[in-house]
Design an enzyme around this catalytic site. Structure first.
Site, PDB file in Angstrom:
ATOM      1  N   GLY A   1      88.819  20.504  16.970  1.00  0.00           N
ATOM      2  CA  GLY A   1      88.737  21.946  16.786  1.00  0.00           C
ATOM      3  C   GLY A   1      89.975  22.536  16.138  1.00  0.00           C
ATOM      4  O   GLY A   1      91.089  22.042  16.303  1.00  0.00           O
TER       5      GLY A   1
ATOM      6  N   HIS B   1      84.440  22.896  15.886  1.00  0.00           N
ATOM      7  CA  HIS B   1      84.513  24.360  15.930  1.00  0.00           C
ATOM      8  C   HIS B   1      85.836  24.896  15.368  1.00  0.00           C
ATOM      9  O   HIS B   1      86.892  24.312  15.550  1.00  0.00           O
ATOM     10  CB  HIS B   1      84.323  24.850  17.366  1.00  0.00           C
ATOM     11  CG  HIS B   1      85.361  24.314  18.328  1.00  0.00           C
ATOM     12  ND1 HIS B   1      86.574  24.924  18.519  1.00  0.00           N
ATOM     13  CD2 HIS B   1      85.359  23.230  19.130  1.00  0.00           C
ATOM     14  CE1 HIS B   1      87.276  24.256  19.416  1.00  0.00           C
ATOM     15  NE2 HIS B   1      86.560  23.209  19.804  1.00  0.00           N
ATOM     16  N   ASP B   2      85.726  26.008  14.660  1.00  0.00           N
ATOM     17  CA  ASP B   2      86.876  26.778  14.174  1.00  0.00           C
ATOM     18  C   ASP B   2      87.706  26.060  13.117  1.00  0.00           C
ATOM     19  O   ASP B   2      88.830  26.468  12.820  1.00  0.00           O
ATOM     20  CB  ASP B   2      87.790  27.200  15.338  1.00  0.00           C
ATOM     21  CG  ASP B   2      87.051  28.017  16.380  1.00  0.00           C
ATOM     22  OD1 ASP B   2      86.633  29.140  16.073  1.00  0.00           O
ATOM     23  OD2 ASP B   2      86.864  27.508  17.509  1.00  0.00           O
TER      24      ASP B   2
END
Length: 273
Positions: free
Chosen positions: A140, A122-123
């Protein structure tokens, strides 16, 4: 040729498919997915909602694209995964959407090669023409610069950065930032100098490579304090855009920068093992 969807594929009517898209057997594609022109999705790939695929991508079998972030604070928010053009995404690759705690979006650029079992959490931001070898893993919020190469089974800690044109060896453990142009490997990863051969293959001039090598020696091999070394590099390489890019990266670090594999003591280099 026209868009072709295999009869066994499950494509939600709310998915937006471009021209000449190919969807293989037993694929599952959710609503709120955009698939760009001429993209090919092989058998049994899974494309989750809130995913945007550009043009001319090839997603191989069993890839898992746009899944929920693996984050204990994620509560089902409609975050995004954005993928550029002409990417090759091989078997069992996982790319997860962003979180509201980040910018809400995970981004993969264009012309990237993600080999089997690579993971983008994520991200993350993965810029253009990046190669991630088999089972390379990003935690992340990782940022990977243009044309970086990540070796098989390497792991990059959350919030760390890998600079443009860096080369990461297989099974490396990256906990701190890896500057642009550098070779790094080991656990924890150490720097092994500029990726001279790779830079020349990418069209860097001899003068540009020499400037990078000079900056590297001053910053990591002179034994000077980091900020003093950076100031010396600014004065001795004022006209090099490549060196300026390197210094900008170093000044922007929040986690710290990986150490060199040598220790300068009384003007002599001592290997660190």
């Amino acid at each position: 040729m026209g868009t072709r969807i295999h009869p066994t594929a499950v494509v939600d009517p709310g998915a937006d498919l471009g021209q000449d898209v190919q969807i293989g057997p037993m694929c599952v594609i959710d609503a709120d997915v955009v698939v760009g022109d001429r993209t090919k999705i092989d058998a049994q790939a899974r494309i989750h909602a809130h995913t945007r695929l550009g043009t001319d991508n090839h997603v191989h079998s069993f890839a898992f694209i746009g899944g929920d972030p693996q984050h204990v604070k994620y509560k089902g928010e409609p975050t995004l995964l954005e993928i550029g053009d002409r990417n090759l995404i091989r078997e069992y690759v996982t790319l997860h959407r962003g979180t509201v705690g980040g910018e809400g979006v995970t981004r993969l650029g264009s012309d990237c090669l993600l080999m089997a079992y690579a993971h983008v959490a994520h991200d993350c931001v993965v810029e253009d023409k990046v190669i991630m070898a088999n089972a390379a893993t990003l935690g992340g919020h990782v940022h990977v610069g243009t044309k970086a190469v990540l070796g098989g089974l390497c792991a990059v800690h959350q919030f760390a950065r890998v600079g443009a044109y860096a080369f990461i060896g297989g099974k490396a453990g990256i906990s701190l930032d890896i500057p642009p142009y550098m070779i790094a490997t080991g656990t924890p990863a150490k720097l092994y100098g500029p990726n001279v051969i790779g830079l020349k293959r990418q069209g860097f001039t001899s003068e540009a490579v020499a400037g990078i090598e000079k900056a590297y020696k001053i910053i990591w091999r002179s034994g000077k304090k980091r900020q003093d070394a950076i100031e010396e590099v600014r004065q001795t390489c004022p006209d090099s855009s490549e060196v300026a890019f390197l210094l900008e990266f170093l000044q922007g670090t929040t986690r710290g920068v990986s150490a060199d594999n040598q220790l300068a003591v009384n003007g002599q280099d001592i290997p660190l093992y």
